[in-house]
Write a protein that holds these residues in place. Sequence first.
Motif, PDB file in Angstrom:
ATOM      1  N   LYS A   1      -4.462 -13.249  -4.038  1.00 23.05           N
ATOM      2  CA  LYS A   1      -4.538 -11.865  -4.513  1.00 23.05           C
ATOM      3  C   LYS A   1      -3.199 -11.160  -4.296  1.00 23.05           C
ATOM      4  O   LYS A   1      -2.591 -11.261  -3.233  1.00 23.05           O
ATOM      5  N   HIS A   2      -2.770 -10.423  -5.317  1.00 24.40           N
ATOM      6  CA  HIS A   2      -1.511  -9.696  -5.188  1.00 24.40           C
ATOM      7  C   HIS A   2      -1.723  -8.370  -4.450  1.00 24.40           C
ATOM      8  O   HIS A   2      -2.857  -7.879  -4.337  1.00 24.40           O
ATOM      9  N   LEU A   3      -0.657  -7.799  -3.945  1.00 27.84           N
ATOM     10  CA  LEU A   3      -0.718  -6.502  -3.269  1.00 27.84           C
ATOM     11  C   LEU A   3      -0.822  -5.381  -4.300  1.00 27.84           C
ATOM     12  O   LEU A   3      -0.068  -5.365  -5.277  1.00 27.84           O
ATOM     13  N   ASP A   4      -1.742  -4.448  -4.066  1.00 27.71           N
ATOM     14  CA  ASP A   4      -1.829  -3.311  -4.987  1.00 27.71           C
ATOM     15  C   ASP A   4      -0.689  -2.328  -4.699  1.00 27.71           C
ATOM     16  O   ASP A   4       0.051  -2.466  -3.726  1.00 27.71           O
ATOM     17  N   TRP A   5      -0.553  -1.323  -5.546  1.00 23.73           N
ATOM     18  CA  TRP A   5       0.575  -0.403  -5.463  1.00 23.73           C
ATOM     19  C   TRP A   5       0.632   0.327  -4.123  1.00 23.73           C
ATOM     20  O   TRP A   5       1.686   0.383  -3.467  1.00 23.73           O
ATOM     21  N   TYR A   6      -0.495   0.877  -3.691  1.00 23.29           N
ATOM     22  CA  TYR A   6      -0.462   1.694  -2.470  1.00 23.29           C
ATOM     23  C   TYR A   6      -0.263   0.844  -1.217  1.00 23.29           C
ATOM     24  O   TYR A   6       0.352   1.294  -0.250  1.00 23.29           O
ATOM     25  N   THR A   7      -0.751  -0.395  -1.242  1.00 25.23           N
ATOM     26  CA  THR A   7      -0.469  -1.283  -0.111  1.00 25.23           C
ATOM     27  C   THR A   7       1.025  -1.573  -0.052  1.00 25.23           C
ATOM     28  O   THR A   7       1.628  -1.613   1.032  1.00 25.23           O
ATOM     29  N   ARG A   8       1.649  -1.745  -1.206  1.00 23.00           N
ATOM     30  CA  ARG A   8       3.098  -1.967  -1.249  1.00 23.00           C
ATOM     31  C   ARG A   8       3.852  -0.761  -0.691  1.00 23.00           C
ATOM     32  O   ARG A   8       4.800  -0.914   0.094  1.00 23.00           O
ATOM     33  N   MET A   9       3.433   0.435  -1.083  1.00 24.71           N
ATOM     34  CA  MET A   9       4.117   1.635  -0.604  1.00 24.71           C
ATOM     35  C   MET A   9       3.884   1.829   0.900  1.00 24.71           C
ATOM     36  O   MET A   9       4.780   2.263   1.642  1.00 24.71           O
ATOM     37  N   LYS A  10       2.679   1.486   1.359  1.00 22.28           N
ATOM     38  CA  LYS A  10       2.369   1.585   2.790  1.00 22.28           C
ATOM     39  C   LYS A  10       3.263   0.638   3.598  1.00 22.28           C
ATOM     40  O   LYS A  10       3.790   1.008   4.658  1.00 22.28           O
ATOM     41  N   ILE A  11       3.451  -0.573   3.091  1.00 23.18           N
ATOM     42  CA  ILE A  11       4.299  -1.544   3.782  1.00 23.18           C
ATOM     43  C   ILE A  11       5.751  -1.065   3.789  1.00 23.18           C
ATOM     44  O   ILE A  11       6.436  -1.124   4.825  1.00 23.18           O
TER      45      ILE A  11
ATOM     46  N   ASP B   1       6.124  -4.817 -11.284  1.00 22.75           N
ATOM     47  CA  ASP B   1       5.590  -6.170 -11.176  1.00 22.75           C
ATOM     48  C   ASP B   1       4.481  -6.354 -12.214  1.00 22.75           C
ATOM     49  O   ASP B   1       3.513  -5.587 -12.239  1.00 22.75           O
ATOM     50  N   PRO B   2       4.590  -7.354 -13.096  1.00 25.35           N
ATOM     51  CA  PRO B   2       3.531  -7.587 -14.103  1.00 25.35           C
ATOM     52  C   PRO B   2       2.156  -7.790 -13.475  1.00 25.35           C
ATOM     53  O   PRO B   2       1.137  -7.484 -14.112  1.00 25.35           O
ATOM     54  N   LEU B   3       2.117  -8.283 -12.222  1.00 28.90           N
ATOM     55  CA  LEU B   3       0.827  -8.506 -11.571  1.00 28.90           C
ATOM     56  C   LEU B   3       0.072  -7.202 -11.325  1.00 28.90           C
ATOM     57  O   LEU B   3      -1.147  -7.212 -11.150  1.00 28.90           O
ATOM     58  N   LEU B   4       0.785  -6.078 -11.324  1.00 24.99           N
ATOM     59  CA  LEU B   4       0.117  -4.783 -11.133  1.00 24.99           C
ATOM     60  C   LEU B   4      -0.691  -4.387 -12.365  1.00 24.99           C
ATOM     61  O   LEU B   4      -1.576  -3.520 -12.278  1.00 24.99           O
ATOM     62  N   GLU B   5      -0.358  -4.986 -13.510  1.00 20.13           N
ATOM     63  CA  GLU B   5      -1.074  -4.732 -14.768  1.00 20.13           C
ATOM     64  C   GLU B   5      -1.165  -3.233 -15.079  1.00 20.13           C
ATOM     65  O   GLU B   5      -2.191  -2.741 -15.549  1.00 20.13           O
TER      66      GLU B   5
END
Length: 373
Positions: free
Chosen positions: A170-180, A310-314
């Motif tokens: 599973k890819h990281l969603d947007w807010y998880t990326r921003m949190k990291i 990231d294309p995975l964010l769709e």
Amino acid sequence: MKRAPLKSSKSSVNVIKTTKKYDDAEALSAMARSISMHTAGSKQRLIAEEILRHGNVRVAGEVFTFRELASATENFNPELLVGEGGFGRVYKGHLKTTNQIVAVKQLDRNGVQGNREFLAEVLTLSLVHHPNLVNLIGYCADGHQRILVYEYMCNGSLEGHLLDLPPNKKHLDWYTRMKIANGAAQGLEYLHDTANPPIIYRDFKPSNILLDEQFNPKLSDFGLAKLGPTGEQDHVSTRVMGTYGYCAPEYAQTGKLTTKSDIYSFGVVFLEIISGRRAIDNTKPTEEQNLVAWAKPLFKDKAKFTLLADPLLEGKYPVKGMYQAVAVAAMCLQDEASTRPLIADVVTALEYLADENANDENTDDEITIPPDL
């Protein structure tokens, strides 16, 4: 948005009984003297002397014997290997006396670099304590062994969740990326603005950002960290070290290291977080192999910002949030070090971007892209 001041937190550590019992400061000094005396290189002696100058340093952990750590890792069983790099190998371990799961990093025993990284890491992690920095539980300096013991981070590194994902992961969603990104920036902010003397991390990259069970990030691997300039100095002159693709241009060219060098590296990683692309990827077409070189022309046209996603964010991200994230990355990646933002300003921006409850439609405050990009 007003930020509450960061609070330093020192994790409690269970005491392990060993055959050696030192006062913390004496242990660090004794280790430095021992390594200094047995190492011919002048650089190693300088590192040891740097530690000895900090006579009031308290070691942030316990002194382990090699036997204890061999037992904890089933004699460094390859099946327990969780990471490997130029520094050595990292194993998942179990301290039976405390029933604690730990990460055990056995540095390369070829001498010179292992000693330098070992001393730098013990010094750095004995000086600093923060929720976004990995906690050093202890170390072993038996004979030629140089081993570091950390808290175990069950979700591995950011690299393993962001780059070259297998189809079933599973890819990281947007807010998880921003949190990291926000948490990692807060770790840098502590090193730059709170640690005394300030510390330049010098090796900011996804593989050094570890994640706990809630995907909270912690910076790890302080083997290349340097104490920052003091007094009237504005930089530290040192041999160029780090990872290709993440080094600031002025540091790569002159060896002059400042906290703004870390800001550039942060910009590269933040761009990786946004795009899901590696800083350097030789599998891509020539014009796309260097992430920063590929992205900079897109920074000039706001209409092209979404091409960086990231294309995975769709497309599942707030559009204005994406615009502001790209703008933050662009400012961190300016060629002129003095025009890059302070890490505190980066943290302020990222705290907003990581807030899922922020009303994206009302984010009228635009971040201006610098004209020289």
